[in-house]
Design a protein around this motif. Structure first.
Motif, PDB file in Angstrom:
ATOM      1  N   MET A   1       0.838  -1.182   0.000  1.00 28.27           N
ATOM      2  CA  MET A   1       0.000   0.000   0.000  1.00 28.27           C
ATOM      3  C   MET A   1       0.884   1.247   0.000  1.00 28.27           C
ATOM      4  N   HIS A   2       0.424   2.241  -0.742  1.00 23.35           N
ATOM      5  CA  HIS A   2       1.123   3.521  -0.816  1.00 23.35           C
ATOM      6  C   HIS A   2       0.340   4.562  -0.026  1.00 23.35           C
ATOM      7  N   LYS A   3       0.955   5.131   0.984  1.00 23.17           N
ATOM      8  CA  LYS A   3       0.314   6.180   1.773  1.00 23.17           C
ATOM      9  C   LYS A   3       0.597   7.517   1.100  1.00 23.17           C
ATOM     10  N   VAL A   4      -0.460   8.273   0.813  1.00 25.40           N
ATOM     11  CA  VAL A   4      -0.304   9.569   0.139  1.00 25.40           C
ATOM     12  C   VAL A   4      -1.089  10.636   0.884  1.00 25.40           C
ATOM     13  N   LEU A   5      -0.692  11.867   0.677  1.00 25.81           N
ATOM     14  CA  LEU A   5      -1.399  13.016   1.220  1.00 25.81           C
ATOM     15  C   LEU A   5      -2.188  13.654   0.085  1.00 25.81           C
ATOM     16  N   ILE A   6      -3.511  13.740   0.253  1.00 20.33           N
ATOM     17  CA  ILE A   6      -4.369  14.367  -0.748  1.00 20.33           C
ATOM     18  C   ILE A   6      -4.379  15.869  -0.496  1.00 20.33           C
ATOM     19  N   VAL A   7      -4.106  16.655  -1.545  1.00 17.04           N
ATOM     20  CA  VAL A   7      -4.068  18.114  -1.459  1.00 17.04           C
ATOM     21  C   VAL A   7      -5.089  18.680  -2.442  1.00 17.04           C
ATOM     22  N   MET A   8      -5.997  19.509  -1.932  1.00 12.25           N
ATOM     23  CA  MET A   8      -7.017  20.134  -2.774  1.00 12.25           C
ATOM     24  C   MET A   8      -6.456  21.379  -3.450  1.00 12.25           C
ATOM     25  N   HIS A   9      -6.711  21.503  -4.753  1.00 10.75           N
ATOM     26  CA  HIS A   9      -6.366  22.717  -5.491  1.00 10.75           C
ATOM     27  C   HIS A   9      -7.638  23.549  -5.605  1.00 10.75           C
ATOM     28  N   ASP A  10      -7.685  24.648  -4.889  1.00  7.73           N
ATOM     29  CA  ASP A  10      -8.814  25.568  -4.906  1.00  7.73           C
ATOM     30  C   ASP A  10      -8.601  26.530  -6.071  1.00  7.73           C
ATOM     31  N   HIS A  11      -9.295  26.269  -7.181  1.00  9.69           N
ATOM     32  CA  HIS A  11      -9.110  27.082  -8.394  1.00  9.69           C
ATOM     33  C   HIS A  11      -9.636  28.504  -8.219  1.00  9.69           C
ATOM     34  N   VAL A  12     -10.659  28.689  -7.398  1.00  7.03           N
ATOM     35  CA  VAL A  12     -11.246  30.019  -7.195  1.00  7.03           C
ATOM     36  C   VAL A  12     -10.231  30.963  -6.572  1.00  7.03           C
ATOM     37  N   HIS A  13      -9.507  30.474  -5.553  1.00  8.10           N
ATOM     38  CA  HIS A  13      -8.539  31.314  -4.844  1.00  8.10           C
ATOM     39  C   HIS A  13      -7.099  31.014  -5.238  1.00  8.10           C
ATOM     40  N   ASP A  14      -6.919  30.128  -6.212  1.00 10.06           N
ATOM     41  CA  ASP A  14      -5.599  29.678  -6.656  1.00 10.06           C
ATOM     42  C   ASP A  14      -4.736  29.324  -5.440  1.00 10.06           C
ATOM     43  N   ASP A  15      -5.282  28.434  -4.613  1.00 13.00           N
ATOM     44  CA  ASP A  15      -4.614  28.041  -3.383  1.00 13.00           C
ATOM     45  C   ASP A  15      -4.678  26.521  -3.241  1.00 13.00           C
ATOM     46  N   TYR A  16      -3.886  25.985  -2.341  1.00  9.61           N
ATOM     47  CA  TYR A  16      -3.845  24.556  -2.071  1.00  9.61           C
ATOM     48  C   TYR A  16      -4.008  24.335  -0.573  1.00  9.61           C
ATOM     49  N   TYR A  17      -4.701  23.246  -0.197  1.00  5.47           N
ATOM     50  CA  TYR A  17      -4.784  22.910   1.219  1.00  5.47           C
ATOM     51  C   TYR A  17      -4.868  21.399   1.399  1.00  5.47           C
ATOM     52  N   ARG A  18      -4.391  20.948   2.538  1.00  2.01           N
ATOM     53  CA  ARG A  18      -4.364  19.529   2.878  1.00  2.01           C
ATOM     54  C   ARG A  18      -5.788  19.018   3.106  1.00  2.01           C
ATOM     55  N   MET A  19      -6.080  17.855   2.544  1.00  3.73           N
ATOM     56  CA  MET A  19      -7.379  17.225   2.774  1.00  3.73           C
ATOM     57  C   MET A  19      -7.235  16.076   3.768  1.00  3.73           C
ATOM     58  N   ASN A  20      -6.616  14.986   3.342  1.00  2.00           N
ATOM     59  CA  ASN A  20      -6.435  13.844   4.225  1.00  2.00           C
ATOM     60  C   ASN A  20      -5.323  12.933   3.720  1.00  2.00           C
ATOM     61  N   LYS A  21      -4.935  12.000   4.571  1.00  3.81           N
ATOM     62  CA  LYS A  21      -3.923  11.010   4.223  1.00  3.81           C
ATOM     63  C   LYS A  21      -4.657   9.697   3.981  1.00  3.81           C
ATOM     64  N   VAL A  22      -4.394   9.066   2.836  1.00  2.00           N
ATOM     65  CA  VAL A  22      -5.067   7.819   2.473  1.00  2.00           C
ATOM     66  C   VAL A  22      -4.046   6.840   1.904  1.00  2.00           C
ATOM     67  N   GLU A  23      -4.480   5.597   1.711  1.00  2.18           N
ATOM     68  CA  GLU A  23      -3.615   4.582   1.131  1.00  2.18           C
ATOM     69  C   GLU A  23      -4.230   4.056  -0.149  1.00  2.18           C
ATOM     70  N   PHE A  24      -3.364   3.748  -1.122  1.00  2.00           N
ATOM     71  CA  PHE A  24      -3.771   3.191  -2.408  1.00  2.00           C
ATOM     72  C   PHE A  24      -2.948   1.944  -2.698  1.00  2.00           C
ATOM     73  N   GLU A  25      -3.556   0.991  -3.389  1.00  2.97           N
ATOM     74  CA  GLU A  25      -2.815  -0.182  -3.861  1.00  2.97           C
ATOM     75  C   GLU A  25      -1.768   0.251  -4.883  1.00  2.97           C
ATOM     76  N   THR A  26      -2.166   1.134  -5.801  1.00  4.79           N
ATOM     77  CA  THR A  26      -1.248   1.712  -6.789  1.00  4.79           C
ATOM     78  C   THR A  26      -1.430   3.221  -6.752  1.00  4.79           C
ATOM     79  N   LEU A  27      -0.378   3.948  -7.047  1.00  2.00           N
ATOM     80  CA  LEU A  27      -0.479   5.413  -7.046  1.00  2.00           C
ATOM     81  C   LEU A  27      -1.421   5.876  -8.148  1.00  2.00           C
TER      82      LEU A  27
END
Length: 88
Positions: A1-27
């Motif tokens: 399993m690959h643990k990744v950090l999901i980051v939201m790209h807020d297009h309205v404010h051209d900003d990024y913020y952390r959402m959550n940490k999840v795991e995937f079988e493949t990236l």
């Protein structure tokens, strides 16, 4: 399993913020849809891998996403029901 950090790209404010940490079988791949634990669907914009990091110690990648339009059929999982159609 690959643990990744999901980051939201807020297009309205051209900003990024952390959402959550999840795991995937493949990236995930750029352009791929992700059905997140919040019940919403996101599309992958970018994937950044960390060289030398291992999942047992933390995230090995950042996955930048944006929420998809509500009208897309992927939001309804193409008519499938997770409990009935996808779970064992």
């Amino acid at each position: 399993m690959h643990k990744v950090l999901i980051v939201m790209h807020d297009h309205v404010h051209d900003d990024y913020y952390r959402m959550n940490k999840v795991e995937f079988e493949t990236l995930p791949a750029i352009g791929q849809y992700l059905y997140n634990t919040d019940g919403l669907v996101y599309q992958v914009e970018e994937v950044t891998n960390f060289a030398g990091y291992v999942s047992s110690k933390g995230a090995v990648a950042l996955v930048v996403v944006h929420q998809v339009e509500k009208e897309l059929p992927v939001n309804d999982l193409y008519g499938l029901n997770i409990e009935e159609d996808l779970d064992d």
